[in-house]
Design an enzyme around this catalytic site. Structure first.
Site, PDB file in Angstrom:
ATOM      1  N   LYS A  80       0.862  -1.184   0.000  1.00  0.00           N
ATOM      2  CA  LYS A  80       0.000   0.000   0.000  1.00  0.00           C
ATOM      3  C   LYS A  80       0.894   1.229   0.000  1.00  0.00           C
ATOM      4  O   LYS A  80       2.020   1.200   0.517  1.00  0.00           O
ATOM      5  CB  LYS A  80      -0.864  -0.001   1.276  1.00  0.00           C
ATOM      6  N   GLY A 182     -19.234   7.631   1.261  1.00  0.00           N
ATOM      7  CA  GLY A 182     -18.367   8.087   0.167  1.00  0.00           C
ATOM      8  C   GLY A 182     -18.540   7.203  -1.054  1.00  0.00           C
ATOM      9  O   GLY A 182     -19.617   6.665  -1.317  1.00  0.00           O
TER      10      GLY A 182
HETATM   11  N1  NAI Z   1     -12.692   2.392  -2.875  1.00  0.00           N
HETATM   12  C1  NAI Z   1     -12.533   1.086  -2.846  1.00  0.00           C
HETATM   13  O1  NAI Z   1     -12.690   0.383  -3.862  1.00  0.00           O
HETATM   14  C2  NAI Z   1     -12.157   0.422  -1.568  1.00  0.00           C
HETATM   15  C3  NAI Z   1     -12.241   1.091  -0.362  1.00  0.00           C
HETATM   16  N2  NAI Z   1     -11.972   0.426   0.808  1.00  0.00           N
HETATM   17  C4  NAI Z   1     -12.076   1.112   2.067  1.00  0.00           C
HETATM   18  O2  NAI Z   1     -13.414   1.551   2.257  1.00  0.00           O
HETATM   19  C5  NAI Z   1     -13.429   2.793   2.975  1.00  0.00           C
HETATM   20  C6  NAI Z   1     -14.174   3.847   2.159  1.00  0.00           C
HETATM   21  O3  NAI Z   1     -13.532   4.005   0.909  1.00  0.00           O
HETATM   22  P1  NAI Z   1     -14.089   5.047  -0.179  1.00  0.00           P
HETATM   23  O4  NAI Z   1     -15.565   5.006  -0.193  1.00  0.00           O
HETATM   24  O5  NAI Z   1     -13.329   4.793  -1.403  1.00  0.00           O
HETATM   25  O6  NAI Z   1     -13.586   6.404   0.457  1.00  0.00           O
HETATM   26  P2  NAI Z   1     -14.275   7.841   0.433  1.00  0.00           P
HETATM   27  O7  NAI Z   1     -13.240   8.803   0.887  1.00  0.00           O
HETATM   28  O8  NAI Z   1     -14.954   8.090  -0.867  1.00  0.00           O
HETATM   29  O9  NAI Z   1     -15.411   7.696   1.544  1.00  0.00           O
HETATM   30  C7  NAI Z   1     -15.175   7.745   2.905  1.00  0.00           C
HETATM   31  C8  NAI Z   1     -16.252   8.639   3.512  1.00  0.00           C
HETATM   32  O10 NAI Z   1     -16.134   8.587   4.923  1.00  0.00           O
HETATM   33  C9  NAI Z   1     -16.350   9.905   5.422  1.00  0.00           C
HETATM   34  N3  NAI Z   1     -15.768  10.005   6.747  1.00  0.00           N
HETATM   35  C10 NAI Z   1     -14.470  10.165   7.104  1.00  0.00           C
HETATM   36  N4  NAI Z   1     -14.351  10.218   8.449  1.00  0.00           N
HETATM   37  C11 NAI Z   1     -15.603  10.065   8.953  1.00  0.00           C
HETATM   38  C12 NAI Z   1     -16.143  10.023  10.267  1.00  0.00           C
HETATM   39  N5  NAI Z   1     -15.359  10.147  11.337  1.00  0.00           N
HETATM   40  N6  NAI Z   1     -17.479   9.845  10.407  1.00  0.00           N
HETATM   41  C13 NAI Z   1     -18.279   9.739   9.328  1.00  0.00           C
HETATM   42  N7  NAI Z   1     -17.816   9.772   8.060  1.00  0.00           N
HETATM   43  C14 NAI Z   1     -16.511   9.935   7.876  1.00  0.00           C
HETATM   44  C15 NAI Z   1     -15.737  10.819   4.376  1.00  0.00           C
HETATM   45  O11 NAI Z   1     -16.252  12.129   4.460  1.00  0.00           O
HETATM   46  C16 NAI Z   1     -16.127  10.100   3.083  1.00  0.00           C
HETATM   47  O12 NAI Z   1     -17.366  10.563   2.571  1.00  0.00           O
HETATM   48  C17 NAI Z   1     -11.961   3.131   3.243  1.00  0.00           C
HETATM   49  O13 NAI Z   1     -11.584   2.614   4.483  1.00  0.00           O
HETATM   50  C18 NAI Z   1     -11.218   2.365   2.141  1.00  0.00           C
HETATM   51  O14 NAI Z   1      -9.885   2.068   2.471  1.00  0.00           O
HETATM   52  C19 NAI Z   1     -11.644  -0.897   0.824  1.00  0.00           C
HETATM   53  C20 NAI Z   1     -11.564  -1.607  -0.328  1.00  0.00           C
HETATM   54  C21 NAI Z   1     -11.745  -0.993  -1.620  1.00  0.00           C
HETATM   55  C1  COI Z   2      -9.016  -0.087  -3.761  1.00  0.00           C
HETATM   56  C2  COI Z   2      -8.470  -1.374  -4.226  1.00  0.00           C
HETATM   57  C3  COI Z   2      -8.375  -1.409  -5.712  1.00  0.00           C
HETATM   58  C4  COI Z   2      -7.210  -1.836  -3.610  1.00  0.00           C
HETATM   59  C5  COI Z   2      -7.020  -1.527  -2.184  1.00  0.00           C
HETATM   60  O1  COI Z   2      -6.127  -0.802  -1.845  1.00  0.00           O
HETATM   61  C6  COI Z   2      -7.940  -2.055  -1.170  1.00  0.00           C
HETATM   62  O2  COI Z   2      -8.677  -3.012  -1.422  1.00  0.00           O
HETATM   63  O3  COI Z   2      -7.912  -1.537  -0.039  1.00  0.00           O
END
Ligand code: NAI
Ligand code: COI
Length: 365
Positions: A80, A182
Site C-alpha cells: 500500500k 463516500g
Molecule cells: N474504494 C474502494 O474500492 C475500496 C475502499 N476500501 C475502504 O473503504 C473505505 C471507504 O472508501 P471510499 O468510499 O473509497 O472512500 P471515500 O473517501 O470516498 O469515503 C469515505 C467517507 O467517509 C467519510 N468520513 C471520514 N471520516 C468520517 C467520520 N469520522 N465519520 C463519518 N464519516 C466519515 C468521508 O467524508 C467520506 O465521505 C476506506 O476505508 C477504504 O480504504 C476498501 C476496499 C476498496
Molecule cells: C481499492 C483497491 C483497488 C485496492 C485496495 O487498496 C484495497 O482493497 O484496499
C-alpha cells in the site's frame, strides 16, 4: 515507533520513502509480503497529523492487503502507499508522474490502484510513467473506478453475514446503519435501498449525507451518534479503527459488515465482539471486490470474469463464519487462518527453482 522492530514483528519486506521537491510528493510505499506474487494495493492521500502516523497507516494497510489478496484467492502479495497531503488542494500532475517513476523503479514488486483520496485520473497520470498501476480509465482499455465493484462485493458479503446472523439473507425491512457514505458506501446504499432495507447514515461531509437522504430516503444522524442507533446491521465504511473499547459497548447491531479497511482497532476487539455474540464480518474478506476487479486488468480486463470472481465473496464470508463456529474462534482469527494457511502452502509448493517463472505480470511488462 521502532520501525525495524515493527517490521520484524509483523514480517514486512520493504518500506520506501519517495520525495519530489518540485511537486511536493511525500509518499511512503509499504510492501508487506510477496510470497503469492507482486504486492498490489491502493494509494491513499490523506492529511496525516504526523509522519509517524502516515508510516503506521501504510504498514497496517499493506499487511491488510496481503491477507485480503490471499483470502480472495489472488496470486498477489500485499502493499500500500500513503501520500501525505490534502487530496482536495495539494494534488498536481507532476506529483503523480513523479510517484509513477518511483513505482517503476521497484520493477514490478509493487502495483498500485485507487484508495481514499485518489481517483482514476490520478492513476492515469501514474500510467504515463509505469505499467505497474491498475484502475486506470476504461478509455485506456482497463477497469476504471473500483469503488462500485467493491460496493457490490460488500453487498453480497453482507447478505452472507445476514444469513449467519438472522437465518436469512433477505435484507428487505432490515435497518442498516452506515458510517461514511463516500464512493463505496454510496453505491452500497443503492443496493440496500433497492432491496428494501431502511438506511441510517452519517458522514462528516454534509453533501454526501444529503445525497443519501434525498436518493434513498436515509435517516441522517451526527457522526458520533451512529454507534448508538437501533439497527440490525452496522456498516463501517469510513476510515479504520472505529471498532474499539469506546464504540463496541454502544453498538446494538447483531451483524457488522462494512467496507472500511482495518476496522478493528486491534485484533483483541474481534474477541470482544465474538464474546458479545456479534457477527463481525472480517473487513478484508468482505471488501475485496475492488482489488479483485483491478487485478483482472493484469490479464487484460474482462468484466464478466471479474464479476464472477467478486461473487465468490459470499462464499468466502460464509466459509469464515463456518470456521469460526466450528473452532469457536473469533471471525477475524478464522479469516487470518484462512489467509495465512494459503500463503504457507504456496510458499512451500513454489519453493523449487524454475529457470523461467510463469508470472502474473507477463502481460504488463
Ligand atoms: N474504494 C474502494 O474500492 C475500496 C475502499 N476500501 C475502504 O473503504 C473505505 C471507504 O472508501 P471510499 O468510499 O473509497 O472512500 P471515500 O473517501 O470516498 O469515503 C469515505 C467517507 O467517509 C467519510 N468520513 C471520514 N471520516 C468520517 C467520520 N469520522 N465519520 C463519518 N464519516 C466519515 C468521508 O467524508 C467520506 O465521505 C476506506 O476505508 C477504504 O480504504 C476498501 C476496499 C476498496
Ligand atoms: C481499492 C483497491 C483497488 C485496492 C485496495 O487498496 C484495497 O482493497 O484496499
Amino acid at each position: 515507533m521502532e520501525i525495524f522492530n515493527y517490521m520484524e514483528t509483523y514480517d514486512y519486506e520493504q518500506l520506501v520513502f519517495c520525495h519530489d521537491k518540485t511537486s511536493g510528493l511525500k509518499a511512503i510505499i509499504a510492501i508487506h509480503d510477496t510470497t503469492l506474487g507482486p504486492a498490489l494495493g491502493g494509494t491513499r492521500m490523506w492529511t496525516y497529523k504526523t509522519e509517524e502516523e502516515a508510516v503506521e497507516d501504510a504498514l497496517r494497510l499493506a499487511k491488510g492487503m496481503t491477507y485480503k489478496n490471499a483470502a480472495a484467492g489472488l496470486n498477489l502479495g500485499g502493499g500500500k502507499t500513503v501520500i501525505i497531503g490534502d487530496p482536495k488542494t495539494e494534488k498536481n500532475e507532476e506529483m503523480f508522474r513523479a510517484f509513477g517513476r518511483y513505482i517503476q523503479g521497484l520493477g514490478g514488486r509493487y502495483i498500485t490502484a485507487e484508495d481514499v483520496g485518489t481517483t482514476v485520473q490520478d492513476m492515469d497520470l501514474i500510467y504515463q510513467e509505469t505499467n505497474f498501476v491498475t484502475g486506470i480509465s476504461s478509455t485506456s482499455g482497463a477497469s476504471g473506478n473500483p469503488s462500485p465493484i467493491t460496493a457490490y462485493g460488500v453487498y453480497r458479503g453482507m447478505k452472507a453475514a445476514a444469513k449467519e446472523g438472522f437465518g436469512t439473507d433477505d435484507l428487505n425491512g432490515r435497518t442498516v446503519a452506515v458510517q461514511g457514505v463516500g464512493n463505496v458506501a454510496y453505491n452500497l446504499c443503492r443496493y440496500l435501498h433497492e432491496e428494501g432495507a431502511n438506511l441510517i447514515v452519517t458522514d462528516i461531509n454534509k453533501e454526501a449525507v444529503a445525497r443519501a437522504r434525498d436518493e434513498f430516503g436515509a435517516r441522517v444522524v451526527e457522526p458520533d451518534e451512529i454507534y448508538d442507533v437501533d439497527c440490525d446491521i452496522y456498516a463501517p465504511c469510513a476510515l479504520g479503527a472505529t471498532l474499539n473499547d469506546d464504540t463496541i459497548p454502544r453498538i446494538k447491531a447483531k451483524v457488522i459488515a462494512g467496507a472500511a479497511n482495518n476496522q478493528l482497532k486491534d485484533s483483541s476487539h474481534g474477541e470482544t465482539l465474538h464474546k458479545k455474540g456479534v457477527i463481525y464480518t472480517p473487513d478484508y474478506v468482505l471488501n475485496a471486490g475492488g482489488v479483485i476487479n483491478v487485478a483482472d486488468e493484469l490479464n487484460g480486463y474482462n468484466k464478466d470474469r471479474a464479476m464472477k470472481k467478486v461473487e465468490t465473496i459470499y462464499d468466502n464470508v460464509s466459509q469464515v463464519f463456518e470456521i469460526s463456529r466450528r473452532d469457536n474462534i473469533p471471525t477475524n482469527e478464522a479469516a487470518d487462518r484462512l489467509a495465512e494457511e494459503r500463503i504457507e502452502r504456496m510458499r512451500h509448493s513454489r519453493s523449487q527453482f524454475l529457470h523461467s517463472e510463469k508470472h502474473i505480470l507477463k502481460n504488463r511488462i
